[in-house]
Design a protein around this motif. Sequence first.
Motif, PDB file in Angstrom:
ATOM      1  N   LEU A  56       0.786  -1.089   0.056  1.00 45.99           N
ATOM      2  CA  LEU A  56      -0.086  -0.019   0.070  1.00 45.99           C
ATOM      3  C   LEU A  56       1.110   1.106  -0.048  1.00 45.99           C
ATOM      4  N   ARG A  57       2.109   1.327   0.822  1.00 46.17           N
ATOM      5  CA  ARG A  57       2.919   2.503   0.891  1.00 46.17           C
ATOM      6  C   ARG A  57       3.569   2.592  -0.135  1.00 46.17           C
ATOM      7  N   TYR A  58       3.773   1.674  -0.807  1.00 49.54           N
ATOM      8  CA  TYR A  58       5.027   1.740  -2.168  1.00 49.54           C
ATOM      9  C   TYR A  58       3.962   2.297  -3.335  1.00 49.54           C
ATOM     10  N   ALA A  59       2.725   1.922  -3.460  1.00 53.75           N
ATOM     11  CA  ALA A  59       1.891   2.410  -4.590  1.00 53.75           C
ATOM     12  C   ALA A  59       1.505   3.770  -4.212  1.00 53.75           C
ATOM     13  N   LYS A  60       1.301   4.255  -2.907  1.00 57.25           N
ATOM     14  CA  LYS A  60       1.149   5.677  -2.742  1.00 57.25           C
ATOM     15  C   LYS A  60       2.147   6.427  -2.783  1.00 57.25           C
ATOM     16  N   GLN A  61       3.325   6.128  -2.682  1.00 57.84           N
ATOM     17  CA  GLN A  61       4.646   6.644  -3.008  1.00 57.84           C
ATOM     18  C   GLN A  61       5.243   6.811  -4.370  1.00 57.84           C
ATOM     19  N   ASN A  62       4.799   5.979  -5.163  1.00 53.26           N
ATOM     20  CA  ASN A  62       5.287   5.934  -6.419  1.00 53.26           C
ATOM     21  C   ASN A  62       4.281   5.783  -7.647  1.00 53.26           C
ATOM     22  N   PHE A  63       2.959   5.553  -7.211  1.00 51.44           N
ATOM     23  CA  PHE A  63       1.913   5.782  -8.375  1.00 51.44           C
ATOM     24  C   PHE A  63       0.753   6.477  -7.662  1.00 51.44           C
ATOM     25  N   SER A  64       1.289   7.521  -7.326  1.00 49.64           N
ATOM     26  CA  SER A  64       0.173   8.532  -6.760  1.00 49.64           C
ATOM     27  C   SER A  64      -0.934   8.983  -7.806  1.00 49.64           C
ATOM     28  N   ASN A  65      -0.456   9.350  -8.832  1.00 45.68           N
ATOM     29  CA  ASN A  65      -1.490   9.696  -9.595  1.00 45.68           C
ATOM     30  C   ASN A  65      -1.953   8.474 -10.736  1.00 45.68           C
ATOM     31  N   ASP A  66      -1.787   7.220 -10.282  1.00 43.16           N
ATOM     32  CA  ASP A  66      -2.126   6.412 -11.354  1.00 43.16           C
ATOM     33  C   ASP A  66      -2.473   5.039 -10.348  1.00 43.16           C
ATOM     34  N   VAL A  93      -5.180 -10.513  -8.231  1.00 49.54           N
ATOM     35  CA  VAL A  93      -4.584  -9.233  -8.637  1.00 49.54           C
ATOM     36  C   VAL A  93      -5.166  -8.288  -7.453  1.00 49.54           C
ATOM     37  N   LEU A  94      -4.213  -7.771  -6.973  1.00 48.67           N
ATOM     38  CA  LEU A  94      -4.524  -6.486  -5.992  1.00 48.67           C
ATOM     39  C   LEU A  94      -4.327  -5.161  -6.661  1.00 48.67           C
ATOM     40  N   LYS A  95      -5.522  -4.400  -6.885  1.00 47.78           N
ATOM     41  CA  LYS A  95      -5.351  -3.099  -7.455  1.00 47.78           C
ATOM     42  C   LYS A  95      -5.451  -1.906  -6.090  1.00 47.78           C
ATOM     43  N   ILE A  96      -4.406  -1.015  -6.158  1.00 53.40           N
ATOM     44  CA  ILE A  96      -4.039  -0.082  -5.399  1.00 53.40           C
ATOM     45  C   ILE A  96      -4.293   1.246  -5.866  1.00 53.40           C
ATOM     46  N   GLU A  97      -5.323   2.087  -5.386  1.00 62.27           N
ATOM     47  CA  GLU A  97      -5.788   3.208  -5.872  1.00 62.27           C
ATOM     48  C   GLU A  97      -6.095   4.025  -5.080  1.00 62.27           C
ATOM     49  N   ASN A  98      -5.910   5.546  -4.806  1.00 57.57           N
ATOM     50  CA  ASN A  98      -6.174   6.228  -3.759  1.00 57.57           C
ATOM     51  C   ASN A  98      -6.161   5.641  -2.183  1.00 57.57           C
ATOM     52  N   SER A  99      -5.141   5.058  -1.724  1.00 55.70           N
ATOM     53  CA  SER A  99      -4.749   4.491  -0.748  1.00 55.70           C
ATOM     54  C   SER A  99      -5.769   3.371  -0.293  1.00 55.70           C
ATOM     55  N   PHE A 121       2.274  -4.159 -12.356  1.00 55.43           N
ATOM     56  CA  PHE A 121       2.110  -3.683 -13.607  1.00 55.43           C
ATOM     57  C   PHE A 121       1.073  -2.549 -13.731  1.00 55.43           C
ATOM     58  N   ARG A 122       0.934  -1.996 -14.634  1.00 55.60           N
ATOM     59  CA  ARG A 122      -0.224  -1.008 -14.835  1.00 55.60           C
ATOM     60  C   ARG A 122      -0.998  -1.209 -16.130  1.00 55.60           C
ATOM     61  N   ILE A 123      -2.377  -0.747 -15.962  1.00 57.34           N
ATOM     62  CA  ILE A 123      -3.173  -0.759 -17.065  1.00 57.34           C
ATOM     63  C   ILE A 123      -3.759   0.454 -17.696  1.00 57.34           C
TER      64      ILE A 123
END
Length: 232
Positions: A56-66, A93-99, A121-123
């Motif tokens: 969750l933290r990694y997504a927030k730090q590196n995929f903040s706008n995606d 699959v885990l989708k992490i978006e907006n924390s 990965f991204r979509i």
Amino acid sequence: MQNFMSELSNYLENNLKNNVNSEQEGLPIIEDILSKNKLTTGNENAIIRNGNDIILRYAKQNFSNDSMYFVKDNKKTYWLNNEEHYNNDVYTVLKIENSKIEELEINKKDMPKDIGINDVFRIENGNYTMERLATKELQEEITNMAKEMINQQNVNLEKHRKEGHLYTVTEELGNNRFLQDLTEKTKTEFEEVEFSKDLLSKATEGMVLKYTNGRYEYYSDDGFEREEKTEL
């Protein structure tokens, strides 16, 4: 511990190299770590919880706008009629978006061949893009977290393991045993994870073990009686 880190290092390298086959055999990274190490119940639960927090933290730090997608497992596990079943045709699959984390199922036929278990990965516009750097960094963060916890567990357990001391088995928990030091007449119990297979099958509540030459051995069956005598 050196063997553990070597195995994990090889795992990370091989996982990145072999992702050209989405049907590859493999375990979720957390499950893989747990399967290769003897852990207390508390540490096992903590590694699972911390692993999710890291994702969750990694997504927030590196995929903040995606949205960030992480392949949690190469199957879907579900329960039916009190029995565990698996759907091997999909990835979990885990989708992490907006924390927030959402668990999805993606059919393996729809997944590109270069994306597999434990990958990020991204979509974008319906296209799947493997994020190799993010995959490597995320797996390393999870691995390092587990390494620190396992090291600390080993340090803590070594404080309880004392040459020549007698220990009562106070509780059985899977392959672990809660022990109480009879020699020091302490009320403190600790969860021990290191037992030989032969001893584990016999280590029932009330048994007395002796720690000698770096391992536990059977001593007697009168642990609770010994404890009662020390309280008189």
